[in-house]
Design a protein around this motif. Sequence first.
Motif, mmCIF file in Angstrom:
data_model
loop_
_atom_site.group_PDB
_atom_site.id
_atom_site.type_symbol
_atom_site.label_atom_id
_atom_site.label_comp_id
_atom_site.label_asym_id
_atom_site.label_seq_id
_atom_site.Cartn_x
_atom_site.Cartn_y
_atom_site.Cartn_z
ATOM 1 N N SER A 139 -25.587 -21.271 36.404
ATOM 2 C CA SER A 139 -24.273 -21.683 35.910
ATOM 3 C C SER A 139 -23.225 -21.743 37.028
ATOM 4 O O SER A 139 -22.042 -21.526 36.797
ATOM 5 C CB SER A 139 -23.832 -20.731 34.811
ATOM 6 N N PHE A 140 -23.662 -22.019 38.237
ATOM 7 C CA PHE A 140 -22.826 -22.311 39.415
ATOM 8 C C PHE A 140 -21.975 -21.129 39.897
ATOM 9 O O PHE A 140 -21.902 -20.878 41.083
ATOM 10 C CB PHE A 140 -21.915 -23.532 39.194
ATOM 11 N N HIS A 141 -21.291 -20.422 38.968
ATOM 12 C CA HIS A 141 -20.445 -19.282 39.336
ATOM 13 C C HIS A 141 -19.375 -19.637 40.362
ATOM 14 O O HIS A 141 -19.135 -18.872 41.302
ATOM 15 C CB HIS A 141 -21.301 -18.125 39.884
ATOM 16 N N LEU A 142 -18.749 -20.780 40.194
ATOM 17 C CA LEU A 142 -17.615 -21.120 41.061
ATOM 18 C C LEU A 142 -16.341 -20.569 40.446
ATOM 19 O O LEU A 142 -16.275 -20.324 39.241
ATOM 20 C CB LEU A 142 -17.503 -22.641 41.212
ATOM 21 N N ILE A 143 -15.316 -20.382 41.266
ATOM 22 C CA ILE A 143 -14.029 -19.902 40.758
ATOM 23 C C ILE A 143 -13.138 -21.111 40.492
ATOM 24 O O ILE A 143 -12.772 -21.849 41.412
ATOM 25 C CB ILE A 143 -13.378 -18.929 41.765
ATOM 26 N N ASN A 144 -12.821 -21.319 39.222
ATOM 27 C CA ASN A 144 -12.149 -22.558 38.817
ATOM 28 C C ASN A 144 -10.721 -22.670 39.303
ATOM 29 O O ASN A 144 -10.177 -23.772 39.403
ATOM 30 C CB ASN A 144 -12.204 -22.727 37.300
ATOM 31 N N ASP A 145 -10.071 -21.542 39.627
ATOM 32 C CA ASP A 145 -8.690 -21.585 40.111
ATOM 33 C C ASP A 145 -8.601 -21.887 41.599
ATOM 34 O O ASP A 145 -7.511 -22.040 42.132
ATOM 35 C CB ASP A 145 -7.997 -20.231 39.869
ATOM 36 N N LEU A 146 -9.740 -21.914 42.267
ATOM 37 C CA LEU A 146 -9.736 -22.188 43.707
ATOM 38 C C LEU A 146 -10.278 -23.583 43.970
ATOM 39 O O LEU A 146 -11.230 -24.013 43.326
ATOM 40 C CB LEU A 146 -10.620 -21.174 44.448
ATOM 41 N N ARG A 147 -9.694 -24.243 44.967
ATOM 42 C CA ARG A 147 -10.223 -25.546 45.360
ATOM 43 C C ARG A 147 -11.639 -25.369 45.918
ATOM 44 O O ARG A 147 -12.045 -24.276 46.329
ATOM 45 C CB ARG A 147 -9.338 -26.173 46.452
ATOM 46 N N VAL A 148 -12.362 -26.490 45.950
ATOM 47 C CA VAL A 148 -13.737 -26.495 46.439
ATOM 48 C C VAL A 148 -13.842 -25.835 47.818
ATOM 49 O O VAL A 148 -14.678 -24.957 48.046
ATOM 50 C CB VAL A 148 -14.250 -27.954 46.456
ATOM 51 N N ILE A 149 -12.959 -26.244 48.739
ATOM 52 C CA ILE A 149 -13.034 -25.720 50.108
ATOM 53 C C ILE A 149 -12.830 -24.202 50.128
ATOM 54 O O ILE A 149 -13.490 -23.482 50.877
ATOM 55 C CB ILE A 149 -12.021 -26.454 51.035
ATOM 56 N N ASP A 150 -11.932 -23.704 49.255
ATOM 57 C CA ASP A 150 -11.660 -22.256 49.228
ATOM 58 C C ASP A 150 -12.830 -21.489 48.614
ATOM 59 O O ASP A 150 -13.134 -20.375 49.034
ATOM 60 C CB ASP A 150 -10.368 -21.987 48.458
ATOM 61 N N ASN A 151 -13.484 -22.089 47.615
ATOM 62 C CA ASN A 151 -14.690 -21.478 47.059
ATOM 63 C C ASN A 151 -15.747 -21.288 48.154
ATOM 64 O O ASN A 151 -16.378 -20.239 48.241
ATOM 65 C CB ASN A 151 -15.276 -22.363 45.951
ATOM 66 N N VAL A 152 -15.919 -22.317 48.960
ATOM 67 C CA VAL A 152 -16.976 -22.269 49.978
ATOM 68 C C VAL A 152 -16.641 -21.263 51.076
ATOM 69 O O VAL A 152 -17.527 -20.616 51.641
ATOM 70 C CB VAL A 152 -17.229 -23.683 50.552
ATOM 71 N N GLU A 153 -15.350 -21.092 51.352
ATOM 72 C CA GLU A 153 -14.933 -20.142 52.397
ATOM 73 C C GLU A 153 -15.125 -18.672 52.001
ATOM 74 O O GLU A 153 -15.189 -17.798 52.864
ATOM 75 C CB GLU A 153 -13.444 -20.335 52.699
#
Length: 220
Positions: A91-105
Amino acid sequence: MIKLEKISKTYHTDKIQTLALKNIDLHVKKSEFVCIMGPSGCGKSTLLNIIGLLDRPGAGAIHVGGQAVQSYKDKHVARLRNDTFGFIFQSFHLINDLRVIDNVELPLLYRRMPGSERRERARAALEKVGLGARMEHYPNQLSGGQQQRVAIARAMVGQPEILLADEPTGNLDSKMGAEVMNILLKLNEEGTTVVMVTHDENEARRAHRIVRVFDGQLVA
Ligand SMILES: Nc1ncnc2c1ncn2[C@@H]1O[C@H](COP(=O)(O)OP(=O)(O)OP(=O)(O)O)[C@@H](O)[C@H]1O
Ligand SMILES: [Mg+2]
């Protein structure tokens, strides 16, 4: 690279005890691509979480890169986990409040590294998964396949030796799943060890080896 010896794990809840893993012996070599398969509830995620030092076994020994882990203190385990493993979940587990670049950092925040270098590495990881043009987006502005590729970029940005993936294509249609699988195969060709849980026999056939779990035990 990874060695499990006689690993067992029991979950204790109020009413019942579940013996999730029994006496698992598993050796994964450097640069191997191993798929873990088996029916729902057989212990695949439990096994992956123990390999990735997210969870401790009830009994048995774990060696990662020749180091015996079980005697380590939690803080040391966390450091070893962050340095050694990248994780990808169904289920990816990305943080929706952060932009893509900030998630990756994010994984780089735990390392001593100047902000400009963090940004550069995150940018390079996103370009590698074909998302150079989506860095300012938020996760919910992306397709499922794109979100999973962001998660792969995040898993790889710290250049971990081992990538652990728990049904990374489970929520994707076959075309997006194939894209994700191709990226994992490419990372493996470049030297990353990959351990992946999947229900898909076609994906598993592309791995070097399939490990089958049934009822908490490895079967031949
Ligand atoms: N936190 C927990 N507390 C109690 N029991 C648990 C816990 N996590 C898992 N279990 C039990 O341990 C067993 C193995 O679970 P696990 O999640 O490893 O299965 P799985 O093979 O990954 O299944 P699936 O294919 O459905 O993801 C199951 O019987 C499950 O109910
Ligand atoms: Mg699972």
